[in-house]
Design a protein around this motif. Structure first.
Motif, PDB file in Angstrom:
ATOM      1  N   GLN A 133      -1.919 -13.279  -0.578  1.00 33.24           N
ATOM      2  CA  GLN A 133      -0.865 -13.923   0.210  1.00 33.24           C
ATOM      3  C   GLN A 133       0.499 -13.290   0.029  1.00 33.24           C
ATOM      4  N   VAL A 134       0.557 -12.128  -0.617  1.00 34.57           N
ATOM      5  CA  VAL A 134       1.879 -11.500  -0.819  1.00 34.57           C
ATOM      6  C   VAL A 134       2.634 -11.425   0.485  1.00 34.57           C
ATOM      7  N   SER A 135       3.923 -11.454   0.385  1.00 35.72           N
ATOM      8  CA  SER A 135       4.770 -11.312   1.565  1.00 35.72           C
ATOM      9  C   SER A 135       4.651  -9.907   2.135  1.00 35.72           C
ATOM     10  N   LEU A 136       4.374  -9.832   3.442  1.00 34.90           N
ATOM     11  CA  LEU A 136       4.304  -8.529   4.098  1.00 34.90           C
ATOM     12  C   LEU A 136       5.661  -7.848   4.057  1.00 34.90           C
ATOM     13  N   GLU A 137       6.715  -8.618   4.153  1.00 34.66           N
ATOM     14  CA  GLU A 137       8.062  -8.071   4.051  1.00 34.66           C
ATOM     15  C   GLU A 137       8.237  -7.342   2.719  1.00 34.66           C
ATOM     16  N   GLU A 138       7.739  -7.956   1.664  1.00 33.55           N
ATOM     17  CA  GLU A 138       7.893  -7.358   0.343  1.00 33.55           C
ATOM     18  C   GLU A 138       7.120  -6.049   0.258  1.00 33.55           C
ATOM     19  N   ILE A 139       5.930  -6.020   0.843  1.00 38.08           N
ATOM     20  CA  ILE A 139       5.152  -4.782   0.846  1.00 38.08           C
ATOM     21  C   ILE A 139       5.943  -3.679   1.558  1.00 38.08           C
ATOM     22  N   ALA A 140       6.501  -4.030   2.729  1.00 39.19           N
ATOM     23  CA  ALA A 140       7.281  -3.041   3.471  1.00 39.19           C
ATOM     24  C   ALA A 140       8.489  -2.583   2.656  1.00 39.19           C
ATOM     25  N   ARG A 141       9.224  -3.536   2.088  1.00 40.94           N
ATOM     26  CA  ARG A 141      10.393  -3.182   1.268  1.00 40.94           C
ATOM     27  C   ARG A 141      10.003  -2.224   0.166  1.00 40.94           C
ATOM     28  N   GLU A 142       8.968  -2.645  -0.594  1.00 36.00           N
ATOM     29  CA  GLU A 142       8.528  -1.861  -1.756  1.00 36.00           C
ATOM     30  C   GLU A 142       8.071  -0.458  -1.336  1.00 36.00           C
ATOM     31  N   ALA A 143       7.457  -0.375  -0.150  1.00 33.46           N
ATOM     32  CA  ALA A 143       6.973   0.927   0.334  1.00 33.46           C
ATOM     33  C   ALA A 143       8.103   1.745   0.936  1.00 33.46           C
ATOM     34  N   GLY A 144       9.274   1.123   1.095  1.00 32.34           N
ATOM     35  CA  GLY A 144      10.411   1.860   1.632  1.00 32.34           C
ATOM     36  C   GLY A 144      10.364   2.062   3.135  1.00 32.34           C
ATOM     37  N   VAL A 145       9.722   1.149   3.838  1.00 37.77           N
ATOM     38  CA  VAL A 145       9.704   1.240   5.308  1.00 37.77           C
ATOM     39  C   VAL A 145      10.178  -0.091   5.888  1.00 37.77           C
ATOM     40  N   GLY A 146      10.537  -0.085   7.150  1.00 35.94           N
ATOM     41  CA  GLY A 146      10.943  -1.322   7.804  1.00 35.94           C
ATOM     42  C   GLY A 146       9.733  -2.191   8.087  1.00 35.94           C
ATOM     43  N   SER A 147       9.984  -3.475   8.237  1.00 37.14           N
ATOM     44  CA  SER A 147       8.846  -4.373   8.450  1.00 37.14           C
ATOM     45  C   SER A 147       8.187  -4.087   9.803  1.00 37.14           C
ATOM     46  N   ALA A 148       8.954  -3.605  10.757  1.00 34.66           N
ATOM     47  CA  ALA A 148       8.370  -3.273  12.059  1.00 34.66           C
ATOM     48  C   ALA A 148       7.307  -2.199  11.904  1.00 34.66           C
TER      49      ALA A 148
END
Lengths: 185, 185
Positions: A34-49
């Motif tokens: 259930q991790v936040s997808l936003e957090e995955i994007a942030r951590e990966a250094g890309v935008g959530s889009a």
DNA sequence: TACGATATGGGGGCCCACTCCGTTTGTCAA
DNA sequence: TTGACAAACGGAGTGGGCCCCCATATCGTA
């Protein structure tokens, strides 16, 4: 996603794709499915889009995260299909339970894959299901299990057990043993 | 919440409390345990702050929603404790599974109650657990079940099964039967 | 190097859980 | 009946999550 039929993608596409899957794997292992997808994007250094462009749904991302582990399980099932039908099935269920109990998010992902699925029959759930079908058939053929046992019911049980015992392999195996042996003497 | 030891509450407090529980019951039955708390408050005609003032957590609200049903189960367990230990336990597990499969949100609520619990031992989970302990003890005493069967494992299994089969009593019972009988002949 | 297709990401819309604070309401005593 | 106070309320605000639009940047190639 990462569809080979789609032809060569741009290099930044591939780079971001890999970073997203790797980051997702790390965060799912730490926090669950259930991790936040936003957090995955942030951590990966890309935008959530970008994340949403690469993966149509959370489930699509999880499918790629767990693909390797599931392929490993598939190969293992192949080995087990060469030996004794009864111990083969039991060992398969035990190892499947082990993997599910030790891999955060995997049970939820397998269960979700059973509901709304790409019809191509290539999801993690489908792979595990196919392996289970084969091993159950062999066991049924030599009457090593009750005739009313269905692969889907067994899978559902393993999924159920590993979902409620996520991260607790000891309890998971105790419950599995209970299921295999039955309650009454 | 609704604590009788807290003395007389104002009438509007009681009215809103009842409306919230009733509305929550309806929406949980319709949408499951994950309904939006905002929606419950809206539907009940109170501000969201009021809902949070009455219930410290979603779980606290669910506890009240399912209290009556769980009390019914408790009484049923009392009846069953008067008969044959083996059929008593089996019937109990079957009826518990029926209730869980037919009552949206109940399995999730019982499972959640097992983790972080008020220490007063009066949660829905505790009530069901106590009933199960009694019935398992009686069955163990006459060797109607394997000696290694524990009430908590049984409960976890029933919760697991009813969680993954929420709203599908047929599958729930097929799986329970599998668990009771075991896989092998 | 310049161009077109491909991919990006910030920001906005919408919903949710939860809290703050000014306002209303119920209760009880005078 | 009335007045005053504690109790309870509700709307607005904060912070977060999901998902999408569109102006911008980047890649591969001629």
């Amino acid at each position: 996603m990462a569809n080979p039929k789609a032809g060569p993608q741009r290099s930044d596409w591939q780079r971001n794709h890999e970073r997203l899957v790797a980051t997702a794997a790390a965060l799912v292992a730490r926090d669950g499915a259930q991790v936040s997808l936003e957090e995955i994007a942030r951590e990966a250094g890309v935008g959530s889009a970008t994340l949403h462009r690469h993966f149509a749904s959370r489930q699509a991302l999880l499918e790629e995260v767990f693909r390797d582990e599931v392929e490993r399980l598939r190969r293992r099932a192949g080995e087990l299909a060469g030996g004794d039908p009864r111990t083969g099935l039991v060992t398969w269920l035990e190892e499947l339970t082990t993997a599910a109990a030790n891999t955060r998010g995997l049970p939820a992902s397998l269960a979700a894959g059973a509901d709304v699925d790409a019809p191509d029959g290539d999801t993690c759930h489908d792979i595990v299901r196919e392996a289970t079908v084969v091993l159950v058939s062999r066991a049924l053929a030599v009457a090593a299990v009750r005739p009313e046992v269905s692969p889907d019911d067994l899978l559902t049980l393993v999924e159920a057990v590993s979902r409620v015992t996520e991260g607790d392999p000891l309890t998971a195996h105790r419950l599995l043993r209970l299921v295999l042996d039955g309650i009454c003497p």
